[in-house]
Design an enzyme around this catalytic site. Structure first.
Site, short mmCIF file in Angstrom:
data_model
loop_
_atom_site.label_atom_id
_atom_site.label_comp_id
_atom_site.label_asym_id
_atom_site.label_seq_id
_atom_site.Cartn_x
_atom_site.Cartn_y
_atom_site.Cartn_z
N GLU A 84 0.83 -1.22 0.00
CA GLU A 84 0.00 0.00 0.00
C GLU A 84 0.86 1.26 0.00
OE1 GLU A 84 -3.13 0.04 -0.53
OE2 GLU A 84 -3.91 -1.91 0.10
N ARG A 88 0.46 3.69 -3.28
CA ARG A 88 -0.20 4.98 -3.06
C ARG A 88 0.81 6.11 -2.88
NH1 ARG A 88 -5.97 3.64 -0.17
NH2 ARG A 88 -5.82 1.40 -0.33
N ASP A 217 -4.34 -10.16 -8.48
CA ASP A 217 -4.61 -9.14 -9.51
C ASP A 217 -3.44 -8.34 -10.09
OD1 ASP A 217 -4.46 -7.82 -7.03
OD2 ASP A 217 -6.45 -6.94 -7.12
N GLU A 351 -12.18 -0.37 -10.38
CA GLU A 351 -11.79 -1.32 -11.43
C GLU A 351 -12.70 -1.35 -12.65
OE1 GLU A 351 -11.92 -2.02 -8.16
OE2 GLU A 351 -9.77 -2.10 -7.74
C1 DMJ Z 1 -6.46 0.20 -5.00
O1 DMJ Z 1 -5.68 0.53 -3.91
C2 DMJ Z 1 -5.63 -0.41 -6.10
O2 DMJ Z 1 -6.33 -0.36 -7.30
C3 DMJ Z 1 -5.27 -1.84 -5.80
O3 DMJ Z 1 -4.61 -2.46 -6.90
C4 DMJ Z 1 -6.50 -2.64 -5.47
N1 DMJ Z 1 -7.36 -2.02 -4.49
C5 DMJ Z 1 -7.62 -0.61 -4.55
C6 DMJ Z 1 -8.88 -0.18 -5.26
O4 DMJ Z 1 -9.94 -1.02 -5.28
#
Ligand code: DMJ
Length: 455
Positions: A84, A88, A217, A351
Site C-alpha cells: 500500500e 499509493r 490481480d 476497477e
Molecule cells: C487500490 O488501492 C488499487 O487499485 C489496488 O490495486 C487494489 N485495491 C484498490 C482499489 O480497489
C-alpha cells in the site's frame, strides 16, 4: 466538466474536515487514520496530487503540495503495508514529480523508497508484507497462511522500483524487483498458474489458490505494464504475461448459462464461480495487452476483454443503485449478482471504470462512455453526501446506508479514470504513460533507463 466538480467536492471536504489524516469520514465529518500506512499520514493528499494536477485544479493542487512540503513526515514508526505504501505514496509522489518536475516529490519518493528496502531481507529476497518504517523490522501478515508473502503484494513493486533506481542512480531498487522475478521464474507453476501465497523463506508456494482478483490481480497487471514501460524491451515480462494469461484462459475463464464471460477463482484445481470487483480491472489489462499480441491473437484478446468488461457492467446494471457489489457469482441460477449479504457493498472502487477507460481508448466504442456516465450518475445519487463521497453497504437497495468512508483511491483512481474516459486520447496518452495499480501515471522509458532491466 462534471467529474472535475466531483473531484473538487471530494478534495474540499477532505481538506476541510480531515487534512493530514489518511481519509475523510464524510458522515461524521472527521478524519480516519487506520493502520495500513505505518504512521504515515495524508494518504488522500498524496493519492490526490496527480489527479488535481491533471484536472487543472490549480489552487487545490497548491494546497496539496504545500501539505507535502510542510507537513508530510516520513520519520514515523508503525506497521505499514509495503504494497500500500508503494502503490499509493511512492507511486503518487513519483507520478507528480514526472508531471510537474518539482524536486520535493522526487526527494520524498526516494526517501520513502529507502525505508522500504529492509522488507527484502529474507532468505529468498521475496519481501515480507508488513514493515515498520522506523525500525525496518518486517514480518508477514498474520492472516496469510504459514508466514507467506502475497503474489499481488510482492508482484506490484516493479514499476515504481525501476523509477526509484532511475531517479536515484542507485541500482538497488531494480535489483530487488529483478530478483523477485528470478524466484518466480524458478518455481514450478501448477498448470502454468501462479498461486497467491509464496514462502519468503523457501521460495515455494504455500497454498494453491489462484485469483485474478484480490491477492493475485496486480501481479499480472505489472507484467504487461513492465513491458510497456520499458518501451517494449523487457521481453521476459511480456513472455511471463503471455504465458500466465494463456493458463488463466485455459483454466479460469468460463461462460455462464446466460452467456456472460467471467474469470473464476481456483482452489487447488476446484473452481469457485465468483468474480470480485477487484478482478474487473482485467478487461482493461487484457485489452492493453491485446494491442501487442500479434494480428491473430489481437482480435481474440480484444473480444475477451470486451466480454469481461461487459460482464462487469452487468454486475452494475443488475443492481438497484447501478453500482456493482464487492463480489458476484455465477452459480445456482445466479448471474453477475452477489449472493451473500457480506458481498453486497460498494466502497467507491475503480476497477470497472478503469476497464471502461481502456476499452474506450482502444476501441472508441461509445458504449463505454455511456456506461461511465451511468456510474457518474449513480455515484452522485447514492454516494454523494453533504460532506464528500461515501461507500454504501448494499448496492441492491435504492436507500442504501453509507459506510462513512471516502477512500483515497476514489480520488486517485475512480475519478481520474472517469475523467480520462471523457478526455481526448492525448491527455496522458497510453503511448507515453503507464498507470501504476493506483492509477498514478509513470512515463514510458523511451530513452533507456540507466538501471536497465536488460542488464
Ligand atoms: C487500490 O488501492 C488499487 O487499485 C489496488 O490495486 C487494489 N485495491 C484498490 C482499489 O480497489
Amino acid at each position: 466538466m462534471k467529474i472535475k466538480e466531483m473531484m473538487k467536492f471530494a478534495w474540499d471536504n477532505y481538506k476541510l474536515y480531515a487534512l493530514g489524516k489518511n481519509e475523510l469520514r464524510p458522515l461524521t465529518k472527521n478524519g480516519h487514520i487506520g493502520n495500513m500506512f505505518g504512521g504515515l499520514r495524508g494518504a488522500t493528499v498524496v493519492d490526490a496530487l496527480d489527479t488535481l494536477y491533471i484536472m487543472e485544479l490549480e489552487e487545490e493542487f497548491q494546497e496539496a503540495k504545500k501539505w507535502v512540503e510542510k507537513s508530510f513526515d516520513l520519520n514515523v514508526n508503525g506497521e505499514a503495508s509495503l504494497f500500500e505504501v508503494n502503490i499509493r505514496y511512492v507511486g503518487g509522489l513519483l507520478a507528480t514529480y514526472y508531471l510537474t518536475g518539482e524536486e520535493v516529490f522526487k526527494s520524498k519518493a526516494l526517501e520513502l523508497g529507502e525505508k522500504l528496502l529492509p522488507a527484502f531481507n529474507t532468505p529468498t529476497g521475496i519481501p515480507r508484507g508488513v514493515i515498520n518504517l522506523g525500525s525496518g523490522m518486517s514480518w508477514s501478515w498474520g492472516w496469510a497462511s504459514a508466514g507467506s508473502s502475497i503474489l499481488a503484494e510482492f508482484g506490484t513493486l516493479h514499476l515504481e522500483f525501476l523509477h526509484l533506481s532511475e531517479l536515484s542512480g542507485n541500482p538497488v531498487f531494480a535489483e530487488k524487483v529483478m530478483n523477485i522475478r528470478k524466484v518466480l521464474n524458478r518455481v514450478e507453476k501448477p498448470q502454468g498458474l501462479y498461486p497467491n501465497f509464496l514462502s519468503p523463506v523457501t521460495g515455494n508456494w504455500v497454498q494453491h489458490h489462484v485469483s485474478i482478483g484480490g491477492l493475485g490481480d496486480s501481479f499480472y497487471e505489472y507484467l504487461i505494464k513492465s513491458w510497456l514501460m520499458s518501451d517494449k524491451k523487457d521481453s521476459e515480462a511480456k513472455k511471463m504475461y503471455d504465458d500466465a494469461l494463456e493458463a488463466i484462459e485455459k483454466h479460469l475463464v468460463k461462460k455462464s448459462a446466460g452467456g456472460l464471460t467471467y474469470i473464476a477463482e481456483w482452489r487447488g484445481g476446484v473452481l469457485d464461480h465468483k468474480m470480485g470487483h477487484l478482478a474487473c480491472f482485467s478487461g482493461g489489462m487484457i485489452a492493453l495487452g491485446a494491442e501487442h499480441a500479434g494480428q491473430e491473437r489481437k482480435q481474440h484478446y480484444m473480444d475477451l476483454a470486451a466480454e469481461i468488461t461487459s460482464t462487469c457492467h452487468e454486475s452494475y446494471a443488475r443492481s438497484d443503485t447501478k453500482l456493482g457489489p464487492e463480489a458476484f457469482r455465477f452459480d445456482a441460477g445466479t448471474e453477475a449478482m452477489a449472493t451473500r449479504l457480506s458481498e453486497r457493498y460498494y466502497i467507491l472502487r475503480p476497477e470497472v471504470v478503469e476497464s471502461y477507460m481502456y476499452m474506450w481508448r482502444l476501441t472508441h466504442d461509445p458504449k463505454y462512455r455511456q456506461w461511465g456516465w451511468e456510474v457518474v450518475k449513480a455515484l452522485e445519487k447514492h454516494c454523494r453526501v453533504e460532506a464528500g463521497f461515501s461507500g454504501i453497504r448494499d448496492v441492491y437497495t435504492t436507500t442504501p446506508t453509507h459506510d462513512n468512508m471516502q477512500q483515497s483511491f476514489f480520488l486517485a483512481e475512480t475519478l481520474k479514470y472517469l475523467y480520462l474516459l471523457f478526455c481526448e486520447d492525448d491527455v496522458l496518452s497510453l503511448d507515453d504513460w503507464v498507470f501504476n495499480t493506483e492509477a498514478h501515471p509513470l512515463p514510458v522509458n523511451h530513452t533507456n533507463f540507466k538501471a536497465s532491466v536488460q542488464q
